[in-house]
Design a protein around this motif. Structure first.
Motif, PDB file in Angstrom:
ATOM      1  N   GLU A  49      26.093 -19.738  89.833  1.00  0.00           N
ATOM      2  CA  GLU A  49      26.509 -18.429  90.364  1.00  0.00           C
ATOM      3  C   GLU A  49      26.194 -17.320  89.359  1.00  0.00           C
ATOM      4  O   GLU A  49      25.690 -16.268  89.734  1.00  0.00           O
ATOM      5  CB  GLU A  49      28.011 -18.399  90.714  1.00  0.00           C
ATOM      6  N   GLN A 151      36.631 -22.101  95.642  1.00  0.00           N
ATOM      7  CA  GLN A 151      37.192 -21.115  94.717  1.00  0.00           C
ATOM      8  C   GLN A 151      37.915 -20.019  95.456  1.00  0.00           C
ATOM      9  O   GLN A 151      37.347 -19.372  96.351  1.00  0.00           O
ATOM     10  CB  GLN A 151      36.081 -20.509  93.867  1.00  0.00           C
ATOM     11  N   ASP A 179      37.516 -13.068  88.491  1.00  0.00           N
ATOM     12  CA  ASP A 179      37.332 -12.347  89.758  1.00  0.00           C
ATOM     13  C   ASP A 179      38.674 -11.975  90.374  1.00  0.00           C
ATOM     14  O   ASP A 179      38.825 -10.885  90.927  1.00  0.00           O
ATOM     15  CB  ASP A 179      36.513 -13.189  90.737  1.00  0.00           C
ATOM     16  N   ILE A 238      33.891 -23.186  77.607  1.00  0.00           N
ATOM     17  CA  ILE A 238      32.615 -22.764  78.200  1.00  0.00           C
ATOM     18  C   ILE A 238      31.540 -22.993  77.133  1.00  0.00           C
ATOM     19  O   ILE A 238      31.696 -22.537  75.981  1.00  0.00           O
ATOM     20  CB  ILE A 238      32.665 -21.275  78.604  1.00  0.00           C
TER      21      ILE A 238
HETATM   22  O1  LIG Z   1      36.479 -15.665  88.390  1.00  0.00           O
HETATM   23  C1  LIG Z   1      36.283 -16.507  87.494  1.00  0.00           C
HETATM   24  O2  LIG Z   1      36.946 -16.560  86.447  1.00  0.00           O
HETATM   25  C2  LIG Z   1      35.219 -17.471  87.719  1.00  0.00           C
HETATM   26  O3  LIG Z   1      34.804 -17.678  88.822  1.00  0.00           O
HETATM   27  C3  LIG Z   1      34.586 -18.113  86.527  1.00  0.00           C
HETATM   28  C4  LIG Z   1      33.507 -17.224  85.981  1.00  0.00           C
HETATM   29  O4  LIG Z   1      32.521 -17.061  86.956  1.00  0.00           O
HETATM   30  C5  LIG Z   1      32.905 -17.836  84.730  1.00  0.00           C
HETATM   31  O5  LIG Z   1      31.550 -17.570  84.704  1.00  0.00           O
HETATM   32  C6  LIG Z   1      33.518 -17.378  83.465  1.00  0.00           C
HETATM   33  O6  LIG Z   1      33.401 -16.003  83.280  1.00  0.00           O
END
Ligand SMILES: O=C(O)C(=O)C[C@H](O)[C@@H](O)CO
Length: 260
Positions: A49, A151, A179, A238
């Motif tokens: 994504e 999600q 998000d 991460i």
């Molecule tokens: O909203 C979020 O948190 C995610 O969906 C994870 C992020 O997309 C991820 O890339 C970390 O920033």
């Protein structure tokens, strides 16, 4: 190597309520994925994504990770029947679909993972998923080993969360804190109290629906708190963040003027 349908250890563990600790992978590279897989995480999220992956780079990472006792999960840029079909065909068994706001969307995604007459997944016999046609009864049994995780990361999704979680064929709900914070009006502040309250309420709703709940929590204190609150699939780091922090810290030890 057998011609049995590959077992989805991650889905099975979650169904038994076992905690699964994961790593979020954005480096989009098979060598990096192999290094991370060797650490022994229960699962690794390969992201398309927000990371420069395509189906070829995802395929290379799947082939690499498969040699380790780690389950790969893949997040496409968006959830639709075509994207889902292509990923399932290359052998992805766990999908994490971003931005799911309604039970209708959830039902369409379940349908995308199943062959007719139950669903709309296109049929191909020569795919990596069926070990090029060698897996006995792949078409009949494929769905048993597919894990569909959705999600929930918008205000709209929060108001429908229990209904989304209750959709038959949805194997778990994953909260996207960044998000979610943004849509609640707190862009860049996922740890803010107001956001945390919403996350806790989301956890309660998903647990009430009897489905596993997951979250991304690269902060150790928060990750432990989410586990206490019942999250059973938690990405605790991460790859890009680990690399960026470690390289900056290393250089800082030699160049005192360098900022982290
Ligand atoms: O909203 C979020 O948190 C995610 O969906 C994870 C992020 O997309 C991820 O890339 C970390 O920033």
């Amino acid at each position: 190597m057998t011609n049995d349908l590959p077992h989805n250890a991650f889905k099975a563990a979650l169904a038994k309520g076992e905690l699964q600790i994961g790593l979020w992978c954005c480096l989009a590279d098979a060598v990096a994925a192999e290094i991370c897989a060797g650490a022994g995480f229960d699962w690794m999220l390969l992201d398309s994504e927000h990371s420069p992956n395509d189906n070829r780079t995802i395929l290379a990472q799947l082939q690499t990770v498969q040699a380790y006792p780690t389950t790969a999960m893949v997040r496409p840029p968006t959830g639709n029947a075509v994207t889902v079909k292509l990923l399932l065909d290359i052998g992805v068994q766990n999908l994490l679909i971003p931005m799911v706001d309604t039970a209708e969307q959830a039902k369409a995604l379940v349908s995308a993972t199943r062959f007719p007459p139950e669903g709309v997944r296109g049929v191909a016999t020569q795919t990596r998923a069926s070990r090029w046609g060698r897996v006995h009864h792949y078409l009949e049994n494929a769905r048993q080993e597919i894990g569909l995780f959705l999600q929930v990361e918008t205000k709209a999704a929060l108001s429908n969360i229990e209904e989304i979680a209750r959709v038959d064929g949805v194997d778990g709900i994953f909260v996207g804190p960044s998000d979610l914070a943004a849509t609640l009006g707190y862009l860049g502040e996922p740890t803010r109290l107001e956001v945390q309250r919403e996350i806790e309420a989301a956890f309660r709703s998903v647990r009430a629906a009897g489905k596993p709940i997951g979250i991304l929590a690269p902060d150790e204190t928060l990750a432990r708190r989410y586990i206490e609150l019942g999250a059973t699939f938690v990405a605790v780091g991460i790859d890009t963040m680990l690399l960026a922090r470690a390289t900056s810290a290393l250089l800082k030890r030699f160049k005192t003027s360098q900022k982290e």
